[in-house]
Design a protein around this motif. Structure first.
Motif, PDB file in Angstrom:
ATOM      1  N   ASN A  84      -7.420  11.862  10.371  1.00 16.86           N
ATOM      2  CA  ASN A  84      -8.251  11.775   9.172  1.00 16.86           C
ATOM      3  C   ASN A  84      -7.290  10.825   8.251  1.00 16.86           C
ATOM      4  OD1 ASN A  84      -9.958  11.562   7.066  1.00 16.86           O
ATOM      5  ND2 ASN A  84      -9.904  13.846   6.747  1.00 16.86           N
ATOM      6  N   ARG A  85      -7.832   9.705   8.039  1.00 14.87           N
ATOM      7  CA  ARG A  85      -6.967   8.973   6.835  1.00 14.87           C
ATOM      8  C   ARG A  85      -7.946   8.419   5.613  1.00 14.87           C
ATOM      9  NH1 ARG A  85      -5.348   4.234  10.929  1.00 14.87           N
ATOM     10  NH2 ARG A  85      -7.034   4.930  11.679  1.00 14.87           N
ATOM     11  N   GLU A  86      -7.677   9.084   4.605  1.00 12.76           N
ATOM     12  CA  GLU A  86      -8.700   8.665   3.405  1.00 12.76           C
ATOM     13  C   GLU A  86      -7.502   8.034   2.365  1.00 12.76           C
ATOM     14  OE1 GLU A  86     -10.398  12.014   1.841  1.00 12.76           O
ATOM     15  OE2 GLU A  86     -11.758  12.399   3.520  1.00 12.76           O
ATOM     16  N   TYR A  87      -8.294   6.819   1.769  1.00 14.18           N
ATOM     17  CA  TYR A  87      -7.568   6.043   0.569  1.00 14.18           C
ATOM     18  C   TYR A  87      -8.420   6.132  -0.555  1.00 14.18           C
ATOM     19  CZ  TYR A  87      -5.080   4.062   4.936  1.00 14.18           C
ATOM     20  OH  TYR A  87      -4.582   3.787   6.178  1.00 14.18           O
ATOM     21  N   THR A 144       0.870  -1.287  -0.030  1.00 14.07           N
ATOM     22  CA  THR A 144      -0.068  -0.057  -0.040  1.00 14.07           C
ATOM     23  C   THR A 144       0.936   1.249   0.013  1.00 14.07           C
ATOM     24  OG1 THR A 144      -1.679  -1.301   1.063  1.00 14.07           O
ATOM     25  CG2 THR A 144      -1.847   1.191   1.231  1.00 14.07           C
ATOM     26  N   SER A 145       0.393   2.007  -0.987  1.00 11.85           N
ATOM     27  CA  SER A 145       1.485   3.364  -0.929  1.00 11.85           C
ATOM     28  C   SER A 145       0.703   4.492  -0.253  1.00 11.85           C
ATOM     29  CB  SER A 145       1.449   3.940  -2.494  1.00 11.85           C
ATOM     30  OG  SER A 145      -0.002   3.824  -3.116  1.00 11.85           O
ATOM     31  N   GLY A 146       1.323   5.484  -0.126  1.00  8.81           N
ATOM     32  CA  GLY A 146       0.837   6.886   0.594  1.00  8.81           C
ATOM     33  C   GLY A 146       1.220   7.282   1.974  1.00  8.81           C
ATOM     34  N   LEU A 147       0.627   8.277   2.550  1.00 10.93           N
ATOM     35  CA  LEU A 147       1.053   9.112   3.537  1.00 10.93           C
ATOM     36  C   LEU A 147       0.956   8.241   4.859  1.00 10.93           C
ATOM     37  CD1 LEU A 147      -0.703  11.929   2.565  1.00 10.93           C
ATOM     38  CD2 LEU A 147       1.705  11.595   2.319  1.00 10.93           C
ATOM     39  N   LEU A 148       1.967   8.351   5.837  1.00  9.95           N
ATOM     40  CA  LEU A 148       1.967   8.149   7.171  1.00  9.95           C
ATOM     41  C   LEU A 148       2.776   9.168   8.069  1.00  9.95           C
ATOM     42  CD1 LEU A 148       4.762   6.879   7.903  1.00  9.95           C
ATOM     43  CD2 LEU A 148       3.545   4.687   7.081  1.00  9.95           C
ATOM     44  N   VAL A 149       2.695   9.375   9.330  1.00  8.64           N
ATOM     45  CA  VAL A 149       2.814  10.078  10.095  1.00  8.64           C
ATOM     46  C   VAL A 149       3.971   9.499  11.291  1.00  8.64           C
ATOM     47  CG1 VAL A 149       1.317  10.369  11.990  1.00  8.64           C
ATOM     48  CG2 VAL A 149       2.593  12.317  11.625  1.00  8.64           C
ATOM     49  N   VAL A 150       5.111  10.185  11.317  1.00  6.81           N
ATOM     50  CA  VAL A 150       6.119   9.840  12.244  1.00  6.81           C
ATOM     51  C   VAL A 150       6.220  10.620  13.290  1.00  6.81           C
ATOM     52  CG1 VAL A 150       8.580   9.155  12.539  1.00  6.81           C
ATOM     53  CG2 VAL A 150       7.174   8.334  10.631  1.00  6.81           C
ATOM     54  N   ARG A 205     -13.365   6.430  -2.462  1.00  5.61           N
ATOM     55  CA  ARG A 205     -12.906   6.682  -1.465  1.00  5.61           C
ATOM     56  C   ARG A 205     -13.023   6.560  -0.126  1.00  5.61           C
ATOM     57  NH1 ARG A 205      -9.240  11.217  -1.203  1.00  5.61           N
ATOM     58  NH2 ARG A 205      -9.803  11.815  -3.487  1.00  5.61           N
ATOM     59  N   VAL A 206     -11.985   5.791   0.523  1.00  9.51           N
ATOM     60  CA  VAL A 206     -12.469   5.083   1.886  1.00  9.51           C
ATOM     61  C   VAL A 206     -11.765   5.991   2.977  1.00  9.51           C
ATOM     62  CG1 VAL A 206     -11.989   2.856   2.985  1.00  9.51           C
ATOM     63  CG2 VAL A 206     -12.225   3.358   0.690  1.00  9.51           C
ATOM     64  N   ALA A 232      -4.434   8.301   0.252  1.00  7.24           N
ATOM     65  CA  ALA A 232      -4.196   9.673  -0.427  1.00  7.24           C
ATOM     66  C   ALA A 232      -3.971  11.016   0.337  1.00  7.24           C
ATOM     67  CB  ALA A 232      -5.398   9.827  -1.412  1.00  7.24           C
ATOM     68  N   ARG A 233      -4.816  10.769   1.747  1.00  5.10           N
ATOM     69  CA  ARG A 233      -4.982  12.094   2.514  1.00  5.10           C
ATOM     70  C   ARG A 233      -4.885  11.596   3.849  1.00  5.10           C
ATOM     71  NH1 ARG A 233      -8.255  15.806   5.323  1.00  5.10           N
ATOM     72  NH2 ARG A 233      -8.102  17.724   4.685  1.00  5.10           N
ATOM     73  N   LEU A 234      -4.110  12.717   4.663  1.00  3.24           N
ATOM     74  CA  LEU A 234      -3.792  12.356   5.910  1.00  3.24           C
ATOM     75  C   LEU A 234      -4.032  13.681   6.630  1.00  3.24           C
ATOM     76  CD1 LEU A 234      -2.666  10.798   8.303  1.00  3.24           C
ATOM     77  CD2 LEU A 234      -0.243  11.570   7.739  1.00  3.24           C
ATOM     78  N   GLY A 235      -4.971  13.981   7.585  1.00  2.00           N
ATOM     79  CA  GLY A 235      -5.259  15.137   8.572  1.00  2.00           C
ATOM     80  C   GLY A 235      -5.064  14.958  10.037  1.00  2.00           C
ATOM     81  N   LEU A 236      -4.601  15.813  10.829  1.00  5.57           N
ATOM     82  CA  LEU A 236      -4.179  15.377  12.149  1.00  5.57           C
ATOM     83  C   LEU A 236      -4.431  16.819  12.810  1.00  5.57           C
ATOM     84  CD1 LEU A 236      -0.878  16.080  12.586  1.00  5.57           C
ATOM     85  CD2 LEU A 236      -0.808  13.893  11.652  1.00  5.57           C
TER      86      LEU A 236
END
Length: 334
Positions: A186-189, A160-166, A243-244, A300-304
């Motif tokens: 908010n994690r959208e795929y 799985t590709s995309g955004l994650l926070v560290v 969009r999940v 595709a999208r990450l919000g925090l």
């Protein structure tokens, strides 16, 4: 969308034994309204950036002194005592740091936001002792050795590709873990699934280990609560782009829930079965579907909420080339 920075760190490999220690002294006075509480309970109120378990460990190790004296975590308080807390994070990782290129979408003193490519494993494990995101992060910032799991608070499957926070600090780590528990991240795929999905909905089905295959997961009544929201993003002749949004974050959650709905992800080798080739499919499409050997899933999208600044932040990631090419082909076929 924020501009990403590509860290070209070459491909050489070297061993680092981390001895990073970051500490600071925090002092305060026990307010009288906390009288009667245990020391660990009071410190959890006074220092909410640190977990209760970590505070208990520091108290036991002598890193929290009450009027200059080491006491037990259960010590009852009278109010007015002076506390000196040495907040310390000892390096707990001995690991090969690898110069793996990373796309860093955002970086500040508290967090990294990484755009992970498909094929990159997040944590070392059996079968993947090296070549992981964790190895790459330790090369990018050796001080991450002092943070639990090197700051990784959530994960993406290998393909799985995309955004994650560290998280880069203990305070940021606790804040992000709490936000995940509170379901405020908010994690959208984007997920390409087999078949025609008529409308969006919510899947509220518990997930647990598969009864026959311990490497897989399945919807089962004794599983953990798992909630997935989805809506139709685009329809094709034989597929649907969804969009999940994740409310919970179970292992393989989107893949399991979509397979449960009989709309498995395109290319999913575990939950999708053999590649489903539509009747009378174009030869080019047949080749592309057979050659797409990973689940068509992209974070595709990450919000925090920023752990230090407190404001809402969000990032978006463009589709990787293979996923984008597949969608372009599906559009061209009508």
């Amino acid at each position: 969308m924020r501009k990403a920075t590509q860290y070209n760190l070459f491909t050489d490999l070297f061993l680092l034994t981390f001895t990073v220690t970051r500490s600071r002294i925090l002092t305060t006075e026990i307010p009288h309204h906390l009288a009667g509480l245990r020391l660990d309970q009071a410190l959890a109120v006074l220092f909410p950036d640190f977990s209760r378990a970590r505070l208990q460990t520091w108290i036991k190790d002598g890193h929290a002194l009450l009027d200059g004296i080491q006491v037990a975590p259960r010590q009852k308080l009278l109010g007015g005592e002076r506390v000196e807390l040495r907040a310390e994070a000892d390096a707990a990782v001995e690991c090969e740091a690898e110069a793996i290129p990373l796309t860093v979408v955002h970086a500040d003193e508290s967090i990294f936001v990484i755009d992970k490519p498909a094929g990159l494993v997040v944590h070392p494990a059996a079968g993947h002792p090296a070549g992981t995101l964790q190895n790459a992060l330790l090369h990018l910032d050796p001080a991450l050795a002092a943070i639990p799991r090197c700051g990784i608070v959530h994960r993406l499957d290998k393909d799985t590709s995309g955004l994650l926070v560290v998280a880069r600090t203990l305070e940021a780590h606790k804040s992000l873990v709490d936000q995940l528990k509170d379901r405020s991240v908010n994690r959208e795929y984007l997920a390409l699934v087999q078949g025609m999905v008529t409308a969006g909905a919510t899947v509220d089905e518990p997930i647990g280990r598969h009864p026959a295959d311990r490497k897989r997961f399945a919807v089962r009544p004794d599983g953990r609560e798992s909630v997935t929201h989805y809506r139709v993003e685009e329809r094709f002749l034989h597929h649907t782009l969804l969009r999940v949004r994740l409310e919970t974050g179970r292992t393989h959650q989107i893949r399991v829930h979509m397979a449960h709905l009989h709309h498995p992800l395109v290319g999913d080798p575990v939950y999708g079965g053999r590649a489903r080739i539509p009747a009378a499919a174009d030869p080019v499409l047949i080749d592309v579907l057979r050659g797409f050997r990973r689940q068509a899933l992209h974070a595709a999208r990450l919000g925090l909420i920023h752990p230090e600044k407190g404001g809402e932040m969000a990032w978006e990631s463009p589709l990787p080339p293979d996923f984008d090419a597949l969608l372009r082909l599906l559009r061209s076929l009508g």
